[in-house]
Design an enzyme around this catalytic site. Structure first.
Site, PDB file in Angstrom:
ATOM      1  N   GLY A 124       0.794  -1.208   0.000  1.00 31.81           N
ATOM      2  CA  GLY A 124       0.000   0.000   0.000  1.00 31.81           C
ATOM      3  C   GLY A 124       0.831   1.266   0.000  1.00 31.81           C
ATOM      4  O   GLY A 124       2.047   1.245  -0.195  1.00 31.81           O
ATOM      5  N   LEU A 125       0.154   2.384   0.229  1.00 29.56           N
ATOM      6  CA  LEU A 125       0.809   3.695   0.187  1.00 29.56           C
ATOM      7  C   LEU A 125       1.515   4.020   1.490  1.00 29.56           C
ATOM      8  O   LEU A 125       1.141   4.938   2.190  1.00 29.56           O
ATOM      9  CB  LEU A 125      -0.233   4.768  -0.100  1.00 29.56           C
ATOM     10  N   HIS A 126       2.561   3.242   1.824  1.00 33.20           N
ATOM     11  CA  HIS A 126       3.296   3.550   3.048  1.00 33.20           C
ATOM     12  C   HIS A 126       4.308   4.663   2.757  1.00 33.20           C
ATOM     13  O   HIS A 126       4.270   5.268   1.687  1.00 33.20           O
ATOM     14  CB  HIS A 126       3.951   2.292   3.617  1.00 33.20           C
ATOM     15  N   ALA A 127       5.190   4.938   3.701  1.00 31.90           N
ATOM     16  CA  ALA A 127       6.046   6.125   3.596  1.00 31.90           C
ATOM     17  C   ALA A 127       6.775   6.292   2.261  1.00 31.90           C
ATOM     18  O   ALA A 127       6.707   7.352   1.653  1.00 31.90           O
ATOM     19  CB  ALA A 127       7.045   6.147   4.755  1.00 31.90           C
TER      20      ALA A 127
ATOM     21  N   ALA B 198       4.561   6.912  -0.831  1.00 25.79           N
ATOM     22  CA  ALA B 198       3.963   8.243  -0.676  1.00 25.79           C
ATOM     23  C   ALA B 198       4.976   9.308  -1.070  1.00 25.79           C
ATOM     24  O   ALA B 198       4.639  10.289  -1.739  1.00 25.79           O
ATOM     25  CB  ALA B 198       3.490   8.435   0.767  1.00 25.79           C
TER      26      ALA B 198
END
Lengths: 588, 88
Positions: free
Chosen positions: B13-16, B19
């Site tokens: 997913g859109l982790h650090a 992102a």
């Protein structure tokens, strides 16, 4: 001290071994309550300049901390600060603060604290634990910015406030606190929140001070403690101990110190039995912070490098390059010792929010290779990083949690494919890298002879093997009487595995908890094992026992253990042997 | 203004880090970018905002670009998501 309370025991998570006895120091992070001050229109510009200067200063501070952390604790510790740099560079955050200062005529520190609180609240509400924990990082960064703008928020300098060496108690420890903590200043660390992968846990391990984290309620007792004991082995905190408890722990602490001195002596001696059988004593590690311990205790290398901890403790998923740096650091610092890296084994007891999939029976679900096969990109980056770090020829790979041959051939095929890829890109690596498997599912034991033809070594994981063989969850207290590594069936499984390995002439080692049970060591040697892998600080304990063993006598002991049918009989055979041949149990 | 729905397919997913990759593109482009998921809409030029979406694998996000670079920006973002943020 306020009202005295009687002896009280609190339970937390053991984060770093050792016993600390001392007085507590309450390490408080001031609550961020920056009051709102109105500034006039012509002051706005100056306030914004002050804010931007503080941002720059904070950025430099973080870069500096990152460098120091890298020096002190290796690559992973430094990674914590990477995310902080991303936060401080957030243009929207910066613009929001500037806008808030100019549209509301407030001072910069108030604007930052207001924005921080809003974000913190929003993040804390998120369901996914990985994302919700980022609230903690935002707070740390904003505190630093505010600190750099005003005198309102001063960090406690531990070196000036401690009354001699004390036990530091805190709600939590921020990455920015790291440099404040020094082994010469503190006896131990206790935190109210956090788990075994929290920053406090990583920090205390790197400092080698006893620590217990996640002790719910400890800060409430703060004013009522005159003396306390931190037991970093069991995760127990004892407040205001009775004289008898105090004595017991004083003795244990003294013995521990004596033990450390004696262990250091032992660690310099060769690891051989009385009849000259050389036994390799390797270490189980899970982070680069433990490299120094491996060297200090003179271990023969790393028998099991658990990679899952790297992924759990990291703020973000590690990229190929991040992983490469870590494996390369371990390979370089421990060269020429061998380092065996186990492929990421997430699942069951180590469920990671970042990748978790809800399953009714996770221990028998998607974990180990099963999970990696489902995430080909993750597996590819993982294999590339390990292979790239293998150029010194001291790295080998363990495939975790395999139940059949197909999983082994598939993994080997993927490793071969990765090698071709790396070769075409010009990366150096060890083309003959050794590939072994974990022996932890009973099915693989039953076909171990055939499997031995496909791999370079076996590594027996007794914890999982016992759990799967006896169908007893090792974390479930209600079946803990059934979970028993001395069950004769477990010992037969070890025997079959070791015989298969010898027959096909491949290496076999044991890396489960059993290798660290003193009374089990004669049995393991008797069964034919010549490689044991344990927690680094247990290396000298194991060596001490091995140096008093005769491998032929151990063989007779093993044969006797293979004849009995209850674990009680096995235990009594082992205890008798231990008493006769070794004497006192060094761990008691 | 162009609007498109994309599905997050990288396993984490859109982790650090993803992102950060995403923000690198949006801050370079001359257009406003907003991303929404479920009820929440955030400014896609803010890494904190993007992370706050807590977009996990298989979640769908709606990207909205408005401005001179809108086409370029949308294409780059779609490419990034499709390629799993070049990190797996």
């Amino acid at each position: 001290m306020n009202k005295k309370v009687k002896e009280k025991v609190l339970k937390g998570v053991a984060a770093s071994p050792g016993i600390a006895i001392g007085t507590p120091f309450n390490y408080v992070h001031e609550t961020l309550n920056v009051s709102r001050e109105t500034i006039s229109d012509h002051e706005i510009e100056a306030e914004i300049i002050k804010y931007k200067a503080a941002l720059e200063k904070t950025k430099t501070d973080i870069v500096e901390d990152k460098k120091n952390a890298a020096k002190r604790g290796g690559q992973e510790a430094a990674k914590i600060f990477d995310a902080h740099l991303l936060i401080i560079d957030d243009q929207v955050l910066i613009d929001e603060a500037v806008y808030f200062i100019s549209s509301h005529n407030v001072q910069a520190s108030y604007a930052v604290s207001k924005i921080m609180k809003d974000y913190q609240m929003a993040f804390e509400k998120l369901q996914n634990q990985y994302f919700s924990q980022r609230a903690f990082d935002i707070e740390d960064v904003c505190r630093r910015i505010i600190k750099n703008m005003s005198s309102e928020l001063d960090h406690v300098d531990l070196s000036t406030v401690l009354k001699g060496k004390q036990i530091v108690i805190s709600n939590n420890i921020f990455p920015s606190d790291t440099l404040n903590f020094n082994k010469d200043l503190i006896l131990g660390i206790v935190t109210e929140s956090g788990g075994s992968t929290s920053h406090a846990a990583i920090l205390s391990k790197s400092l080698e001070v006893p620590a217990v984290v996640g002790v719910t309620g400890i800060t409430k007792y703060m004013n009522k403690i005159s003396l306390m004991i931190v037991d970093g082995f069991t995760g127990k905190i004892i407040i205001n101990p009775k004289p008898s408890t105090f004595e017991t722990y004083k003795i244990r602490q003294h013995e521990e110190q004596k033990q450390v001195e004696e262990d250091l002596k032992y660690s310099k001696m060769p690891s051989v039995t009385l009849d000259n059988q050389a036994i390799k004593i390797l270490s189980n590690i899970q982070s680069t912070l433990e490299i120094d311990s491996v060297i200090k205790w003179n271990s023969d290398g790393v028998g099991l490098f658990r990679t899952e901890f790297l992924f759990e403790s990291s703020l973000s998923i590690l990229s190929e390059d991040d992983q490469f740096k870590i494996y390369d650091e371990v390979s370089e610092k421990l060269y020429p010792r061998d380092v065996t890296i186990r492929l990421l084994d997430i699942g069951g007891d180590k469920l990671n929010d970042k990748m978790s999939i809800k399953e009714d029976n996770p221990f028998m679900g998607v974990r180990g290779m099963r999970l990696l096969f489902d995430h080909p990109d993750l597996l590819r980056a993982h294999l590339r990083a390990i292979l790239r770090a293998s150029a010194r020829n001291n790295i080998s790979i363990i495939i975790p949690f395999v139940a059949n041959l197909t999983e082994i051939t598939k993994t080997k095929m993927l490793i071969e494919r990765t090698k071709k890829e790396l070769a075409s890109e010009g990366y150096p690596f060890n083309d003959k890298i050794k590939i072994g498997i974990m022996i932890e599912i009973p099915s693989i034991v039953m076909i171990s002879e055939a499997v031995a033809e496909k791999v370079d070594f076996f590594s027996i994981g007794t914890n999982d093997l016992t759990q799967y063989l006896l169908a007893a969850d090792r974390g479930n207290e209600r079946v803990s009487n059934i979970y028993d590594s001395f069950h004769p069936a477990v010992i037969k499984m070890l025997d079959i595995t070791i015989r298969s390995a010898k027959k096909k002439n491949i290496d076999v080692g044991l890396c489960g908890q059993m290798a660290g049970y003193p009374i089990a060591i004669p049995l393991l040697i008797g069964l034919g094992l010549r490689e044991l892998s344990v927690t680094p600080f247990l290396v000298p304990v194991v060596k001490k026992i091995i140096r008093r063993l005769d491998s032929k006598k151990c063989r007779i002991l093993a044969d006797n253990c293979l004849k009995v049918s209850t674990s009680r009989s096995v235990s009594s055979l082992l205890s008798d042997f231990f008493e006769k041949n070794i004497g006192e149990n060094p761990l008691q | 203004m162009i609007v498109e729905k994309v599905k997050i397919i990288n396993s984490l997913g859109l982790h650090a880090r993803p992102a950060a990759q995403l923000v690198k593109i949006t801050t370079r482009c001359d257009c406003d970018v907003f991303i929404s998921k479920d009820e929440m809409e955030v400014n896609a030029k803010s890494i904190m905002g993007v992370m706050m979406l807590a977009a996990e694998v298989n979640s769908e996000i709606i990207i909205k670009c408005t401005g001179p670079d809108e086409n370029l920006c949308m294409n780059e973002l779609k490419e990034l998501v499709k390629n799993k943020f070049y990190e797996e």
